[in-house]
Design an enzyme around this catalytic site. Structure first.
Site, PDB file in Angstrom:
ATOM      1  N   GLU A  25      64.694  -2.234  57.343  1.00 31.45           N
ATOM      2  CA  GLU A  25      64.890  -1.416  56.140  1.00 31.45           C
ATOM      3  C   GLU A  25      65.566  -0.081  56.463  1.00 31.45           C
ATOM      4  O   GLU A  25      66.452  -0.021  57.317  1.00 31.45           O
ATOM      5  CB  GLU A  25      63.546  -1.272  55.422  1.00 31.45           C
ATOM      6  CG  GLU A  25      62.951  -2.634  55.053  1.00 31.45           C
ATOM      7  CD  GLU A  25      61.819  -2.570  54.058  1.00 31.45           C
ATOM      8  OE1 GLU A  25      60.867  -3.359  54.184  1.00 31.45           O
ATOM      9  OE2 GLU A  25      61.879  -1.745  53.128  1.00 31.45           O
ATOM     10  N   ASP A  31      58.699  -5.125  44.302  1.00 30.39           N
ATOM     11  CA  ASP A  31      58.654  -4.860  45.728  1.00 30.39           C
ATOM     12  C   ASP A  31      57.452  -3.947  46.019  1.00 30.39           C
ATOM     13  O   ASP A  31      56.774  -3.461  45.113  1.00 30.39           O
ATOM     14  CB  ASP A  31      59.993  -4.253  46.199  1.00 30.39           C
ATOM     15  CG  ASP A  31      60.257  -4.528  47.663  1.00 30.39           C
ATOM     16  OD1 ASP A  31      61.423  -4.588  48.080  1.00 30.39           O
ATOM     17  OD2 ASP A  31      59.267  -4.696  48.421  1.00 30.39           O
TER      18      ASP A  31
HETATM   19  C1  GLC Z   1      59.376  -4.646  51.760  1.00 30.42           C
HETATM   20  C2  GLC Z   1      60.713  -5.256  51.459  1.00 30.42           C
HETATM   21  C3  GLC Z   1      60.664  -6.628  50.870  1.00 30.42           C
HETATM   22  C4  GLC Z   1      59.430  -7.366  51.351  1.00 30.42           C
HETATM   23  C5  GLC Z   1      58.202  -6.617  50.861  1.00 30.42           C
HETATM   24  C6  GLC Z   1      56.900  -7.264  51.349  1.00 30.42           C
HETATM   25  O1  GLC Z   1      59.372  -3.285  51.486  1.00 30.42           O
HETATM   26  O2  GLC Z   1      61.629  -4.480  50.692  1.00 30.42           O
HETATM   27  O3  GLC Z   1      61.868  -7.297  51.250  1.00 30.42           O
HETATM   28  O4  GLC Z   1      59.423  -8.691  50.838  1.00 30.42           O
HETATM   29  O5  GLC Z   1      58.209  -5.259  51.256  1.00 30.42           O
HETATM   30  O6  GLC Z   1      56.781  -7.140  52.739  1.00 30.42           O
END
Ligand code: GLC
Length: 653
Positions: A524, A330
């Site tokens: 988030e 991530d």
């Molecule tokens: C974010 C998320 C993830 C996402 C990634 C790219 O922090 O946790 O779900 O795919 O970054 O945007």
């Protein structure tokens, strides 16, 4: 395959084989440019053989470049970095879009990075990834579907597959062959800011919806090469929705927190959807969660971050379950691991992460991992395993033969046909919780008084991951679509509609009121109840952010009370990413969970006026009070306002 064709194929392989051997001898000795006859460039050869040939030609630097993903914004100014470092991938984070934000500009942007990648010695194409989590949310004009919690309410795996297929088509048409979706999180506490990204609170429901992966990828490996398919990502592995409130990371109360559980229960709740994603759907990539797991079996007190969890990433996911795709970290996630950056990199690579989402630190990542390999702390065999996994998916996607955007699908982006799928998804996602006197469906010629701040707000009905990471309220600079109010006017043209956002306009003479309330967008940890407020920027449009809550915002409750006291019959729609405790004492006759419908608000009107029947069922428990969370079906002494799986039905009219 006809015998003639088979014969020719064997002949081609026969001629090529000695050459391939010859090329393998040469490669380690020097950085010879890829000759056009190299086996890895031959699409008729088995992918496994192409990977082996290419891997044998690569230097350590080229291999580590493939394991590194940068973000488009820093890479746009750091020109040439993709070629210089041989980066394997580029992403758009939420809201990171080209200007203008058009399909053509997306395809030009992606092709631009691809051109840089193909200027490398071995011409290995890069793979571009985006968060198409409810349609291609970053792309202006895309069809925006209900977020997963609404799709979970539909209980329709085939619909979920179709939604993902439309999303795949509207993503690949812009040159993007990889989506960071679906989220297979099992949301167990509605105070979590990402609950709306989940299909629901039970592993059974989330597992049923892994059909999304079929929609994205197709059902045969050969489908991945098609112009309307993309590589999917099962995320976030695992337990992201099962963390304990109060253990969140940084200022987040629960997001990125700690899952305190036994191995058996973790397997039953949190891992179950990934079994299906890997074994049934052959998902191409997996993204670990920011969260940690703390085994009760071993005595609590030793939470291990998923990004460094070798027992689960390598032991369970790759070795036991047989995952043969690649693991993508991530966003800056290894930052949260203990130790120095070098220790974080080494821990995560050795645990089984194959590619690293390092939006701006990609240079430092390359030099650090190189040093760790040269120091012997990361084995070259681990590097080769990671790179083989990444290359396999690039070959399967057809990126070596067709590295540039196939723009033939651009005309279908946001098409009436695609929006019709989304509109049906909206209708099927509506959950009817109360319907006193069978008030719903409404008569199409009724005098309808519409109120509430979410009645005419495309931003609020779309939610997070829409044009920006957090999403934003209002109708300015938004995705084109239909608000709930516009849908009411469209579906019931003979109705006499009065609209008053705050419900203060005179309501005398109205047959029925429809009050649309709920939440403003978030994403988030900023969506955690009790979480930090995303700094509202007037440039974002809409309204300042508000304290997240499981109870209706006071202003909304006041609107409900005012209007439902004034109009004899009253319907309340809750447009939100999570359950909201609504006081119905003022005379609420009908209550609907509308979730986050996306751009096709008319789908809500379709069930309100009986064009379609209400069929939705709660994907999560609807608590009687906020204090009940976490509350899930199966709990002892389970007394919610409305239980998991609840939903009244109506007939079409
Ligand atoms: C974010 C998320 C993830 C996402 C990634 C790219 O922090 O946790 O779900 O795919 O970054 O945007």
């Amino acid at each position: 395959m006809s015998s003639g064709k088979r014969h020719r194929l064997r002949a081609r392989l026969g001629i090529v084989a000695p050459l391939a051997g010859f090329a393998l001898v040469l490669a380690p000795l020097g950085a010879a440019r890829a000759d056009s006859g190299a086996p890895y460039l031959d699409p008729d050869r088995p992918v496994r053989a192409r990977v082996a040939d290419l891997l044998g030609r690569m230097t350590l630097a080229e291999k580590i470049g493939q394991m590194t993903q940068g973000e488009r914004a820093p890479l746009t100014t750091d020109t040439g970095a993709v070629t210089e470092l041989g980066l394997g991938s580029v992403l758009s984070g939420g809201g990171s879009v080209p200007t203008p934000n058009t399909p053509q500009a997306w395809a030009d942007m992606v092709d631009g990075f691809q051109k840089e990648a193909l200027a490398t010695r071995l011409k290995i194409p890069m793979i571009y990834g985006v968060d198409s989590v409810h349609g291609n949310g970053n792309l202006l004009g895309a069809t925006i579907f209900p977020h997963n919690i609404g799709l979970g309410a539909s209980r329709d795996p085939a619909l979920v597959r179709q939604a993902a297929q439309v999303t795949a088509a509207e993503t690949r048409a812009t040159g993007v062959p990889w989506v960071f979706a679906p989220c297979l999180c099992v949301t167990r506490d509605s105070r979590w800011g990402r609950g709306y990204e989940s299909f629901g609170e039970t592993p059974e429901l989330v597992t049923a919806m892994t059909t999304a992966i079929d929609g994205f990828q197709g059902t045969r490996t050969a489908d991945l090469k098609q112009a309307d398919r993309v590589l999917a990502t099962a995320k976030h592995f695992a337990g992201d929705g099962d963390t304990v409130y109060g253990t969140g990371s940084g200022e987040y109360p629960i997001d990125q927190g700690v899952t305190r559980t036994s191995r058996a229960r973790f397997a039953q709740i949190d891992l179950a959807p990934f079994v299906s994603a890997v074994k049934q759907r052959d998902v191409g990539s997996v993204m670990p969660s920011y969260s940690s797991v703390d085994w009760t079996d071993d005595g609590l007190g030793n939470p291990v971050k998923m990004h460094a969890h070798q027992e689960l990433l390598t032991g369970w996911l790759k070795q036991k379950t047989g995952f043969d795709g690649f693991v993508i970290s991530d966003y800056n996630a290894i930052d949260q691991l203990p130790g120095t950056f070098a220790e974080q990199v080494t821990a995560s690579v050795n645990a089984g992460v194959d590619m690293f989402m390092e939006p701006s630190r990609y240079r430092e990542f390359v030099t650090t991992l190189t040093a760790e390999v040269e120091a012997g702390r990361v084995k070259r065999s681990r590097i080769d395993d990671a790179v083989s996994r990444i290359l396999t998916k690039k070959f399967e996607l057809g990126l070596f033969e067709n590295p540039y955007a196939d723009r033939s699908g651009i005309a279908d982006i946001g098409s009436a046909q695609h929006r019709a799928v989304a509109r049906r998804a909206v209708a099927q996602s509506q959950v009817l919780l109360k319907n006193s006197g069978n008030l719903l469906p409404l008569k199409k010629n009724a005098k309808v008084y519409v109120a509430g701040r979410n009645a005419d707000d495309i931003g609020n009905q779309a939610g997070g991951w829409t044009l920006t990471w957090q999403g934003f309220s209002g109708n300015e600079n938004q995705q084109p679509g239909t608000t709930v109010l516009e849908g009411i006017r469209e579906v019931a043209p003979k109705a006499e509609v009065t609209y008053s956002e705050d419900g203060t306009a005179p309501a005398a003479g109205s047959d029925v009121a429809v009050v649309v309330v709920g939440e403003t967008p978030y994403a988030e940890g900023y969506g955690d109840v009790g979480g930090p407020e995303w700094p509202w920027d007037p440039a974002d449009g809409g309204v300042p952010r508000e304290e997240k809550s499981l109870a209706l915002q006071p202003g909304d409750q006041a609107t409900v009370d005012r209007v439902c006291a004034a109009v004899g019959k009253c319907v309340v729609l809750v447009v939100s990413g999570r359950p909201q405790v609504v006081s119905t004492s003022s005379g609420v006759d009908a209550l609907v969970a509308s979730w986050l419908p996306g751009t096709e608000g008319a789908g809500v009107a379709d069930v309100l006026f009986g064009k379609r029947a209400f069929t939705g069922k709660l994907p999560v428990t609807w608590p009687a009070t906020a204090a009940q969370e976490p509350i899930n079906v199966g709990d002892k002494d389970y007394r919610p306002a409305y239980p998991y799986g609840y939903g009244l039905t109506t007939r079409t009219s």
